[in-house]
Enzyme design. Structure first.
Site, PDB file in Angstrom:
ATOM      1  N   TYR A   1       0.840  -1.201   0.000  1.00  0.00           N
ATOM      2  CA  TYR A   1       0.000   0.000   0.000  1.00  0.00           C
ATOM      3  C   TYR A   1       0.873   1.249   0.000  1.00  0.00           C
ATOM      4  O   TYR A   1       0.645   2.187  -0.790  1.00  0.00           O
ATOM      5  CB  TYR A   1      -0.934   0.007   1.203  1.00  0.00           C
ATOM      6  CG  TYR A   1      -1.739   1.278   1.310  1.00  0.00           C
ATOM      7  CD1 TYR A   1      -2.722   1.580   0.361  1.00  0.00           C
ATOM      8  CD2 TYR A   1      -1.496   2.203   2.327  1.00  0.00           C
ATOM      9  CE1 TYR A   1      -3.448   2.765   0.439  1.00  0.00           C
ATOM     10  CE2 TYR A   1      -2.227   3.386   2.407  1.00  0.00           C
ATOM     11  CZ  TYR A   1      -3.198   3.661   1.460  1.00  0.00           C
ATOM     12  OH  TYR A   1      -3.922   4.835   1.528  1.00  0.00           O
TER      13      TYR A   1
ATOM     14  N   LYS B   1       1.161   4.343  -2.915  1.00  0.00           N
ATOM     15  CA  LYS B   1       0.940   5.760  -2.640  1.00  0.00           C
ATOM     16  C   LYS B   1       2.212   6.581  -2.857  1.00  0.00           C
ATOM     17  O   LYS B   1       2.145   7.757  -3.227  1.00  0.00           O
ATOM     18  CB  LYS B   1       0.395   5.941  -1.224  1.00  0.00           C
ATOM     19  CG  LYS B   1      -1.053   5.466  -1.076  1.00  0.00           C
ATOM     20  CD  LYS B   1      -1.992   6.191  -2.038  1.00  0.00           C
ATOM     21  CE  LYS B   1      -3.431   5.827  -1.825  1.00  0.00           C
ATOM     22  NZ  LYS B   1      -4.344   6.568  -2.732  1.00  0.00           N
TER      23      LYS B   1
ATOM     24  N   GLY C   1      -3.675  12.046   6.349  1.00  0.00           N
ATOM     25  CA  GLY C   1      -3.367  11.062   7.371  1.00  0.00           C
ATOM     26  C   GLY C   1      -4.602  10.234   7.661  1.00  0.00           C
ATOM     27  O   GLY C   1      -5.348   9.869   6.743  1.00  0.00           O
TER      28      GLY C   1
ATOM     29  N   THR D   1     -13.269   6.858   7.279  1.00  0.00           N
ATOM     30  CA  THR D   1     -14.126   6.497   6.145  1.00  0.00           C
ATOM     31  C   THR D   1     -14.264   4.982   6.144  1.00  0.00           C
ATOM     32  O   THR D   1     -14.028   4.331   7.153  1.00  0.00           O
ATOM     33  CB  THR D   1     -13.500   6.971   4.817  1.00  0.00           C
ATOM     34  OG1 THR D   1     -12.236   6.293   4.635  1.00  0.00           O
ATOM     35  CG2 THR D   1     -13.263   8.472   4.811  1.00  0.00           C
TER      36      THR D   1
END
Length: 255
Positions: A155, A159, A186, A190
């Protein structure tokens, strides 16, 4: 400043994408909303059209599907093909396993969505922006792209790639009016953590325990700020943290 412009939001069915649609609708834009969950998109579009009286076009799209992205754009009604702003928000994380214990299917899902999907969308809409002499590409990155953390391996790598792509794209676009912004949030409350832990809500809630995370609306308002700067101003990169967070590794939790 954005009234009447056509804005494409990927991953618009929840979280930051959903909130971007809400915030930008209030600024009078035309919204092209894409995600995999058609019913959610339709509900969002109906809400925005009712509340803000703006045009909305919700369409199911999996950004990982290169040919599907091409066909989607080619089949857009002509009045929706002149996209002024793209918000590359679609993205996810899966798991916190060590690299040598990781699930390769999870790796491919993250790479295909976070990186390749962003590339497919950008490559599709950017030539029109250059031709028309206006446009803005906003990539939703992460502080995971600034520094790795335990279990973040793939991940974080995706990014980090998003961040470098933003820098490279700005160089490619030098001499054109098209702007590029990367926003690195940061901790944001969600569906990110429930998705990362494959629906394990108890584990997901622990991520935010004892601190006050960002909300999707916080990020969306930051996106709107970047989009509404004068044309000669390009906010190339912006890091957005909760007050309770210093970096990807260091947070303050209250008992």
């Amino acid at each position: 400043m954005l009234a009447g412009e056509t804005v494409l939001v990927t991953g618009a069915s929840s979280g930051i994408g959903w909130e971007c649609a809400q915030v930008l609708a209030d600024l009078g834009v035309r919204l092209l909303l894409v995600a995999r969950r058609q019913e959610r998109l339709e509900n969002l579009a109906q809400e925005l059209q009712t509340n803000y009286k703006i045009p909305c076009l919700p369409q199911a799209l999996d950004v990982r599907d290169r040919l599907g992205v091409q066909a989607w754009f080619q089949n857009l009604p002509p009045e929706w093909q002149c996209i002024d702003v793209v918000i590359n928000n679609a993205g996810l994380s899966r798991g916190l396993d060590k690299l040598y214990e990781g699930d390769i299917d999870d790796w491919e899902e993250m790479i295909d969505t976070n990186l390749k999907g962003l590339l497919y969308i950008t490559r599709t809409v950017l030539p029109g922006m250059i031709h028309r002499g206006r446009g803005h590409v906003v990539n939703i990155g992460s502080i995971a792209g600034l520094a790795a953390y335990p279990g973040g391996n793939v991940y974080c790598a995706t990014k980090a790639a998003v961040r470098i792509l933003g820098d490279a794209l700005k160089q490619d676009l030098l001499g054109t009016p098209v702007r590029v912004t990367t926003i690195n949030p940061g901790l944001v409350a969600t569906e990110f953590s429930p998705v990362r832990f494959h629906g394990d809500m108890e584990r997901a809630q622990q991520v935010y325990q004892g601190l006050t995370p960002l909300t999707g609306r916080d990020v969306a308002e930051t996106v709107a700020f970047c989009l509404t700067r004068p044309p000669h101003v390009n906010i190339q990169e912006l890091t957005l943290l909760p007050t309770d967070q210093a970096n990807a590794l260091l947070v303050h939790r209250r008992e």
